[in-house]
Scaffold this motif. Structure first.
Motif, mmCIF file in Angstrom:
data_model
loop_
_atom_site.group_PDB
_atom_site.id
_atom_site.type_symbol
_atom_site.label_atom_id
_atom_site.label_comp_id
_atom_site.label_asym_id
_atom_site.label_seq_id
_atom_site.Cartn_x
_atom_site.Cartn_y
_atom_site.Cartn_z
ATOM 1 N N PRO A 187 -4.877 -80.112 -83.164
ATOM 2 C CA PRO A 187 -4.043 -81.599 -84.046
ATOM 3 C C PRO A 187 -5.012 -81.790 -84.960
ATOM 4 O O PRO A 187 -4.339 -82.741 -85.996
ATOM 5 C CB PRO A 187 -4.100 -82.429 -82.821
ATOM 6 C CG PRO A 187 -3.879 -81.624 -81.532
ATOM 7 C CD PRO A 187 -5.407 -80.628 -81.688
ATOM 8 N N THR A 188 -6.194 -81.956 -84.907
ATOM 9 C CA THR A 188 -7.115 -82.312 -86.390
ATOM 10 C C THR A 188 -7.174 -81.680 -87.412
ATOM 11 O O THR A 188 -7.601 -81.905 -88.812
ATOM 12 C CB THR A 188 -8.418 -83.053 -85.590
ATOM 13 O OG1 THR A 188 -9.092 -81.635 -85.569
ATOM 14 C CG2 THR A 188 -8.605 -83.813 -84.766
ATOM 15 N N ASP A 191 -9.075 -78.136 -74.781
ATOM 16 C CA ASP A 191 -8.597 -77.627 -73.532
ATOM 17 C C ASP A 191 -7.090 -76.860 -72.976
ATOM 18 O O ASP A 191 -6.859 -76.323 -72.103
ATOM 19 C CB ASP A 191 -8.756 -78.946 -72.238
ATOM 20 C CG ASP A 191 -7.410 -79.822 -73.371
ATOM 21 O OD1 ASP A 191 -7.080 -79.331 -74.162
ATOM 22 O OD2 ASP A 191 -6.971 -80.225 -72.733
ATOM 23 N N ARG A 192 -7.003 -76.165 -74.416
ATOM 24 C CA ARG A 192 -5.711 -75.738 -74.715
ATOM 25 C C ARG A 192 -4.466 -76.165 -74.442
ATOM 26 O O ARG A 192 -3.416 -75.551 -73.236
ATOM 27 C CB ARG A 192 -6.306 -74.046 -73.750
ATOM 28 C CG ARG A 192 -6.674 -72.832 -73.519
ATOM 29 C CD ARG A 192 -5.985 -71.958 -75.063
ATOM 30 N NE ARG A 192 -5.511 -71.350 -74.684
ATOM 31 C CZ ARG A 192 -5.150 -70.286 -75.853
ATOM 32 N NH1 ARG A 192 -4.946 -70.611 -76.970
ATOM 33 N NH2 ARG A 192 -3.708 -69.209 -75.565
ATOM 34 N N ARG A 193 -4.316 -77.684 -73.748
ATOM 35 C CA ARG A 193 -3.205 -78.001 -73.495
ATOM 36 C C ARG A 193 -2.181 -78.443 -74.686
ATOM 37 O O ARG A 193 -2.815 -79.064 -75.297
ATOM 38 C CB ARG A 193 -3.199 -79.668 -72.991
ATOM 39 C CG ARG A 193 -4.056 -79.399 -71.593
ATOM 40 C CD ARG A 193 -3.957 -80.809 -70.982
ATOM 41 N NE ARG A 193 -4.529 -80.741 -68.868
ATOM 42 C CZ ARG A 193 -3.683 -80.568 -68.158
ATOM 43 N NH1 ARG A 193 -2.432 -79.542 -68.869
ATOM 44 N NH2 ARG A 193 -4.300 -79.768 -67.228
ATOM 45 N N LEU A 194 -0.645 -77.374 -74.361
ATOM 46 C CA LEU A 194 -0.521 -77.873 -75.578
ATOM 47 C C LEU A 194 -0.046 -79.529 -75.962
ATOM 48 O O LEU A 194 0.237 -80.060 -74.997
ATOM 49 C CB LEU A 194 1.389 -77.479 -75.413
ATOM 50 C CG LEU A 194 1.962 -77.361 -76.139
ATOM 51 C CD1 LEU A 194 1.672 -76.332 -77.325
ATOM 52 C CD2 LEU A 194 3.972 -77.207 -75.591
ATOM 53 N N ARG A 195 0.565 -79.647 -76.954
ATOM 54 C CA ARG A 195 0.000 -80.846 -77.797
ATOM 55 C C ARG A 195 1.582 -80.795 -78.312
ATOM 56 O O ARG A 195 1.880 -81.944 -79.006
ATOM 57 C CB ARG A 195 -1.253 -81.159 -78.541
ATOM 58 C CG ARG A 195 -2.319 -81.479 -78.515
ATOM 59 C CD ARG A 195 -2.423 -82.522 -76.791
ATOM 60 N NE ARG A 195 -4.036 -82.652 -77.116
ATOM 61 C CZ ARG A 195 -4.911 -82.268 -76.239
ATOM 62 N NH1 ARG A 195 -4.393 -81.010 -75.435
ATOM 63 N NH2 ARG A 195 -5.800 -82.427 -76.098
ATOM 64 N N GLY A 196 1.990 -79.145 -79.075
ATOM 65 C CA GLY A 196 3.253 -79.884 -80.041
ATOM 66 C C GLY A 196 3.210 -78.269 -79.956
ATOM 67 O O GLY A 196 2.456 -77.888 -79.803
ATOM 68 N N CYS A 219 -2.606 -77.291 -79.462
ATOM 69 C CA CYS A 219 -3.408 -77.546 -78.819
ATOM 70 C C CYS A 219 -5.198 -77.947 -79.094
ATOM 71 O O CYS A 219 -6.039 -77.801 -79.572
ATOM 72 C CB CYS A 219 -3.675 -76.055 -77.411
ATOM 73 S SG CYS A 219 -2.684 -75.062 -77.537
ATOM 74 N N GLY A 220 -4.835 -78.686 -77.261
ATOM 75 C CA GLY A 220 -7.205 -78.969 -77.824
ATOM 76 C C GLY A 220 -7.610 -78.161 -77.884
ATOM 77 O O GLY A 220 -7.570 -77.160 -77.119
#
Length: 163
Positions: free
Chosen positions: A37-38, A62-67, A59-60
């Motif tokens: 995201p950054t 941590d591979r968590r989906l942000r969008g 993804c961050g």
């Protein structure tokens, strides 16, 4: 002759219908390129170009989906808005609420979601973490979902969004 319920003749049926479900994990790309995201919109554009894809999961670490961020997001929300792509973080232009599928889902469900949300790609998520991406072209190339892929493409291409 002994009475039998309808359909029970004591003989094996000549024709049997066998429904085979193909799971998303069988056709997805498990090594999807992602962006944080950054990261800048410029970096996202370079990754999209380099890997010949139309969208990147955001993804961050941590591979968590942000969008998801698409080439269209970059053009409309950054370039057309006269923002500097090198200074615009992906989080400012990405789509946050995106449809997802699980690896064990039936591929027909993936085509239905693509049609409903008018997208050509879906992130594949398990336990909140990205494990791949499935695209309309993955489904079409398999040769098993020609009708579903064609229908999804027609609905994706329409300008009317029903939500």
């Amino acid at each position: 002759m002994k009475d039998r319920p309808f359909g029970q003749t004591g003989h094996k049926p000549i024709f049997t219908e066998r429904v085979v479900f193909v799971q998303v994990k069988d056709l997805m790309n498990p090594s999807a390129v992602t962006v944080e995201p950054t990261s800048s919109a410029a970096l996202a554009a370079r990754l999209i170009s380099r890997h010949n894809v139309g969208a990147l999961p955001v993804c961050g670490a941590d591979r968590r989906l942000r969008g998801m961020v698409t080439d269209r997001d970059i053009v409309l929300r950054c370039i057309a808005a006269e923002e500097d792509p090198a200074q615009t973080p992906v989080r400012d232009i990405m789509t946050r609420s995106c449809a997802t599928v699980a690896p064990g889902d039936d591929c027909r469900e993936a085509t239905r979601l693509m049609s409903r949300h008018q997208v050509r790609r879906l992130p594949v998520v398990e336990g909140g973490r990205l494990v791949g991406v499935i695209s309309l072209s993955d489904l079409a190339r398999s040769g098993r979902f020609d009708m579903e892929a064609a229908q999804a493409l027609c609905e994706i291409s329409e300008n009317i969004i029903v939500r």
